[in-house]
Write a protein that holds these residues in place. Structure first.
Motif: not given
Length: 574
Positions: A437, A494-496, A499, A526, A528, A531, A544, A561
């Motif tokens: 992320s 780090t996943s969504g 993050a 954000c 990720s 995703d 982002a 996000v």
């Protein structure tokens, strides 16, 4: 048959007859002895002169090899220049195999660098080719073929007087092959020329002294025959024996005193010549040892030498400083333990290339090299280690590395580091299917804030935001300055949802800042992986950035996000 000589018959006393016989015999014997002694003395002095010159050039060759094996090519040139200032030498030079003077151009340096495949030695700024002997000189061929020093006598040298030149080949040793290869047998020559005027003068003086000694001995023989017979054997032998005993005990200044020219006197003279030769050779070796000792003791590098049994025999003062041990501690231990790491020393000694390894000892960063040294016949002669302090160099490298990857104002990672790191992290995430992320944040109304309060206050705000990023993000995250008032954080593994939580913590931390009485807020976007299946770092940044502008459009001081799955959660504001 009875022979009668008038002068013999005229002598009535048997003592007179004995004295006459002794006198005649002594006269004949001493004359012959004088001639033989003069020849032997002259030959001995010439041979001694050749041995002395041979020892000198061999010492120079050993000194030169020591300098070159240590990698100090610039010292070798100074060493060559200093040879020309040796007192009593008409000519003292180091030659290549083609007869030109060595250490004056870059011919050998280029050959070595080409062989090693790297710039092991920097080239000289100025080059000069100095021919000394023709390439096809028979003297060079003879010296190179014989592989040992060749004396050359000249009836008239540069000064018109007899001279002698010792031409000594410099043969390849095991250590030399690292730079010159296995095929190179002959590296060059040492040319050492001296005038023989002093030697001829010494021979003449020796002959004059011998004549004077013979005449005096003859007169004494005629006058004191009985006394000489009594004292010419036992007492001289005793004195020579005592001189030999002192010489055996190490007193090379010991001289045997014996008058006359009989066997005992000749033995004493030969003994004195021998001890004088040994003393001269020893003094020469001592001078060379003093030179080498001066170089070793003054070197900033640690130099440690051991014998074939790994018993440490030489340690210079720098070793104490770099290793943090006294000389006594180093000498009392084994050579293999000087770095307190037997495996490391074994690896260094087994490396045929002698490559250095970087080690840390306390606050010092050291470069360590070690190698085994074999004698000419191949047996192990000992080992040597060279240790350099490269702390300043490494610290400078680290400082330069930081300067190349750090933003000067905020001390965060700069754009260059951001681009390289994000590309690598995205490739790793794609390869192993791990999450990645990024957070892109922008200071709200920074332009108006900057225009109203000034650029210095704006810089302080950017520093405060950078400090909040360092304190809020994890140690494995990468806080970077993207440009202007924009920042970007790389969050590996780090996943969504993670993050978004990190972005929210960061947004709240920044909102809680008080920069000299002023409040600061940020909008954060954000993005990720996986995703968003971005195929490049630029794609992920674009996503982002789009989320960042979404947060601004929704009122600023909030997080958004790019992933549609958590779009509703992203609409969180303070």
């Amino acid at each position: 048959m009875h022979l009668e000589f008038p002068i013999f018959m005229a002598l009535r006393s048997i003592g007179q007859k004995i004295l006459l016989v002794v006198g005649l015999a002594a006269s004949v014997g001493m004359t012959v002895s004088l001639w033989a002694y003069s020849l032997a003395q002259e030959k001995g002095m010439r041979e001694q002169n050749e041995r002395s010159m041979t020892q000198t050039v061999e010492s120079v060759i050993k000194g030169l090899q020591s300098v070159m094996l240590a990698g100090d090519a610039d010292i070798a040139q100074a060493f060559s220049d200093r040879l020309k200032t040796v007192e009593g030498a008409q000519d003292f030079r180091i030659l290549r195999v083609d007869g030109t003077e060595a250490f004056r151009d870059n011919q050998t340096i280029r050959a070595v660098n080409q062989y090693k495949g790297e710039e092991a030695f920097p080239e000289r700024d100025e080059e000069q080719i100095v021919p000394v002997l023709p390439k096809d000189s028979p003297d060079l061929l003879r010296a190179g073929t014989s592989e040992k020093p060749v004396p050359l006598y000249t009836a008239a040298g540069p000064d018109g007087k007899p001279s002698m030149t010792m031409l000594a080949p410099i043969m390849t040793t095991r250590g030399c092959k690292k730079c010159h290869g296995d095929e190179t047998r002959l590296l060059g020559f040492i040319k050492f020329s001296v005038t023989l005027a002093a030697l001829e003068h010494d021979i003449a003086e020796a002959n004059q002294r011998a004549v004077a000694l013979i005449v005096a001995s003859l007169l004494l023989t005629l006058i004191f025959t009985a006394a000489i017979l009594r004292r010419s054997v036992s007492q001289p032998i005793a004195r020579v024996t005592e001189a030999m005993r002192r010489a055996a005990g190490g007193d090379l200044n010991s001289r045997a005193v014996a008058g006359g020219s009989d066997e005992v006197a000749q033995m004493a003279s030969s003994f004195n010549t021998m001890t004088a030769s040994l003393k001269h050779a020893y003094d020469g070796m001592q001078r060379e040892q003093d030179k080498l000792t001066t170089i070793i003791r003054s070197a900033k590098e640690a130099i440690i030498v051991a014998d074939a049994t790994d018993r440490v025999t030489l340690v210079n003062p720098s070793a104490e400083t770099l290793l943090g041990k006294s000389i006594q501690q180093i000498k009392h231990g084994s050579f293999i333990d000087i770095l307190d790491d037997t495996d490391l020393m074994t690896r260094l000694l087994d490396d045929p290339d002698g490559s250095p390894e970087i080690i840390r000892r306390g606050e010092l960063i050291l470069s360590a090299q070690a190698s085994r040294i074999n004698a000419d016949d191949g047996h192990l002669a000992g080992s040597a280690a060279l240790i350099r302090d490269i702390t300043i160099e490494k610290n400078l490298e680290e400082e330069l590395r930081k300067l190349s990857t750090t933003d000067a104002l905020t001390s965060l990672f700069n754009r260059r580091f951001l681009d390289d790191t994000l590309t690598k992290e995205l490739a790793r995430a794609q390869r192993y299917g791990h999450p990645l992320s990024i957070l892109m944040l922008d200071v709200d109304h920074f332009k108006k804030f900057n225009d109203r309060h000034g650029h210095e206050m704006g810089d302080r705000v950017l520093k405060a935001v950078a400090g909040a990023m360092r304190e809020t993000l994890r140690q494995q995250d990468f806080p970077c300055r993207y440009g202007g008032e924009e920042f970007l954080a790389i969050l590996p593994e780090t996943s969504g949802p993670g993050a978004f939580n990190a972005a929210e913590r960061l947004r709240q931390a920044i909102a809680a800042l008080n920069v000299e009485g002023l409040s600061v807020t940020t909008s954060i976007g954000c993005a990720s992986f996986p995703d968003i299946m971005a195929d490049s770092a630029d794609n992920l940044i674009e996503c982002a950035d789009g989320a960042l502008y979404t947060a601004k459009e929704r009122g600023r001081n909030r997080c958004a996000v790019a992933a549609a799955a958590i779009l509703d959660k992203s609409e969180v504001g303070a």
